[in-house]
Design an enzyme around this catalytic site. Structure first.
Site, short mmCIF file in Angstrom:
data_model
loop_
_atom_site.label_atom_id
_atom_site.label_comp_id
_atom_site.label_asym_id
_atom_site.label_seq_id
_atom_site.Cartn_x
_atom_site.Cartn_y
_atom_site.Cartn_z
N LYS A 1 -3.69 4.37 -10.21
CA LYS A 1 -3.55 3.31 -9.73
C LYS A 1 -3.22 1.94 -10.07
CE LYS A 1 -2.07 7.08 -6.21
NZ LYS A 1 -2.54 7.55 -5.06
N ARG B 1 -4.15 12.49 4.55
CA ARG B 1 -2.70 12.43 4.18
C ARG B 1 -1.97 13.84 4.32
NH1 ARG B 1 -1.45 8.88 0.24
NH2 ARG B 1 1.01 8.23 1.07
N PRO C 1 1.88 3.48 -4.27
CA PRO C 1 2.71 3.85 -5.47
C PRO C 1 1.68 4.62 -5.72
CG PRO C 1 2.72 1.52 -5.05
CD PRO C 1 1.96 2.37 -4.02
N GLU C 2 2.64 5.68 -6.77
CA GLU C 2 1.51 6.87 -7.60
C GLU C 2 1.53 6.52 -8.91
OE1 GLU C 2 2.22 11.25 -6.19
OE2 GLU C 2 2.53 10.66 -4.77
#
Length: 265
Positions: free
Chosen positions: A52, A255, A2-3
């Site tokens: 986060k 990523r 989740p961002e």
């Protein structure tokens, strides 16, 4: 993972449902059983989101630190204690109030921290575009002094707290900045443009509980009515949402980053 917009949304929603109440805390799974006894029955004073990370602050008690990681998930039950369902899966923590409860499954971190440990955690984090105490000038100084690629810096939580892979790719695309340009090659004006765009887009993310990059007017609709395929311009796309050219994807900071090399220089 989740961002940051989702973490801030959770903090906001949980504060409305549970803030100022004495709450029951348990660990159906058992891995948090001892810690749960230390905050069970205490009043939840506040919930703080930073990047986060979530910090549940209890009256005269330690803070509950939660980092969801890749697999963590909250499940909210808007029911009184007598009507709660049985825990589903490996529930690390169940928190119960008079009219609602939530379960936490599979977090990367779930721990109690004292004030000094909270301070140490926050000190390791960079500035969060969704926090009023953020300092965009400090971020710009860090970026412009770095030899690292801006696409890497945007995922560095000690620089941009809360920014994840989707916002990284989309913001750089919107501003025409190639992810491989080094921080030293990013002008001060570009640094501030990146920051302001993150503030704008992540606030939209909090409001609508999803990442939305595209302008809904381009589709003749509104934010709440946008379809999934309309929300993004470059992330996991085959062609650029601006010029129609090919979107390249490659690993950057562990990523996959997505960019249009016609639009981004």
């Amino acid at each position: 993972m989740p961002e940051g917009h989702l973490i801030h949304r959770v903090a906001r929603d949980h504060a409305k449902l549970f803030g100022g109440q004495r709450l029951g805390v348990s660990s159906p799974q058992g891995r948090f059983a001892h810690e749960a006894t230390l905050i069970d029955g205490k009043q939840l004073d506040d919930i703080d989101a930073h990047g986060k990370h979530l910090l549940y602050r209890w009256h005269n008690g330690p803070a509950l630190h939660v980092h969801l990681g890749l697999y963590g998930k909250f499940r909210v039950h808007r029911k009184p204690p007598s009507e709660l369902p049985e825990p589903r899966g490996q529930v690390r923590v169940r928190i119960v109030g008079p009219t609602a409860a939530f379960d936490l499954n599979g977090p990367n971190r779930c721990e109690l921290l004292d004030d000094s440990e909270v301070a140490a955690l926050v000190a390791r984090l960079g500035d969060d575009p969704l926090r009023p105490d953020a300092d965009s000038s400090r971020v710009a100084r860090r970026v412009r002094s770095s030899k690292s690629a801006i696409g890497k810096l945007l995922l560095d939580q000690s620089v941009y707290a809360g920014v994840g892979n989707i916002y990284r790719s989309e913001v750089l695309h919107l501003l025409g900045i190639h992810p491989e340009r080094t921080g030293r090659e990013i002008s001060t004006e570009e640094c501030h443009a990146i920051w302001q765009k993150l503030v704008e887009l992540m606030a939209i993310g909090v409001r609508y509980n999803r990442i939305i990059i595209a302008d809904p007017k381009d589709f003749g609709t509104t934010y709440p009515r946008m379809k999934r395929h309309e929300r993004l311009l470059v992330y996991k796309k085959a062609v650029c949402g601006n010029c129609g050219g090919p979107v390249r994807q490659w690993p950057l900071a562990a990523r996959k980053v997505f960019a249009c090399e016609r639009c981004q220089i």
